[in-house]
Design a protein around this motif. Structure first.
Motif: not given
Length: 250
Positions: A1-7, A23-33
């Motif tokens: 999540m943090l690495l994705g937040d950084l780009g 992907a649908r329910d896990y907030a920490l999965a943002r910014n990633r495929r």
């Protein structure tokens, strides 16, 4: 999540049948495929290795020896891409008598003594959510190590292993308290009696008239003096925080 937040362009490998729900329910999965790969098959490992050949970083959170047994340990990845940074996350480290034991945030806090810092007046310690060990001592420490190793890899062309253990990260996070203990500014045997763990009136929370809470934290003398003035109290002597500092210590 943090690495994705950084780009960073992050691809998560999920077990077959788990990707859609995560992907649908896990907030920490943002910014990633994410893609589903069965790592217990030769085809799955080869698919993973094709990604390794294009990646700056790979990191895993299996118990010690599992990645090697499946065929994508550090040596296998370095053979395919010498510059890759290989990150590892465990609870207790890669070796030692507890290395293969399960564990959770509360266990790591307990063993390092950090749980005592959530204790007041000898009472039962509070049970905090999984922020300190899982996210702070674990994820954040690993992310810092990975970014640092990428800087080195791009300068030298040589990758390295970044091994983060949550129990080690938690111990590092307690450095400030142990430093103050060595200076005589903190008594480890008296949890809840120190200046910023509930033992001082100027660093605490108080119940308000509407049954909520207000946090008060004017530690420094100049801020303490303002609090005393605004409350209409009389300041007698120096700010209490000054008395906790040994002579010659800043």
């Amino acid at each position: 999540m943090l690495l994705g937040d950084l780009g960073a362009d992050v691809i998560r490998i999920d077990r077959p049948g788990t990707r859609a729900a995560r992907a649908r329910d896990y907030a920490l999965a943002r910014n990633r495929r994410s893609i589903e790969i069965d790592l217990k098959t030769d085809r799955g490992i080869e698919t993973l290795m094709s990604l390794v050949e294009q990646a700056d970083v790979i990191f895993e959170g299996f118990r010690p020896g599992v990645a090697e047994r499946l065929g994508f340990g550090p040596d296998a990845c370095f053979a395919r891409r010498p510059s890759i940074v290989y990150g590892r996350m465990t609870g207790w480290g890669q070796t030692g008598p507890m290395s293969n034991m399960a564990g959770h945030d509360l266990n790591y806090l307990s063993l390092t003594g950090a749980l005592t810092l959530f204790q007041r007046d000898g009472s039962q310690p509070a049970t905090p959510p999984g922020f300190v060990a899982d996210l702070g001592g674990g994820g954040l420490m690993l992310a810092l190590g990975l970014v640092s190793a990428v800087v080195s890899s791009r300068a030298t062309g040589t990758g390295q292993v970044v091994d983060a253990a949550m129990v080690d990260g938690v111990a590092s996070l307690t450095t400030l308290v142990h430093s103050m203990s060595a200076q005589g500014r903190w008594d480890l045997d008296r949890p809840g009696q120190n200046f910023c763990d509930g033992g001082a009136p100027y660093y605490d929370s108080y119940v308000t008239s509407d049954d909520k809470y207000i946090a008060v934290a004017p530690i420094e003398p100049q801020f303490y003096a303002v609090m005393v003035e605004l409350l209409g109290l009389t300041l007698s002597g120096a700010c209490p925080i000054e008395t906790t500092r040994p002579t010659g210590t800043s």
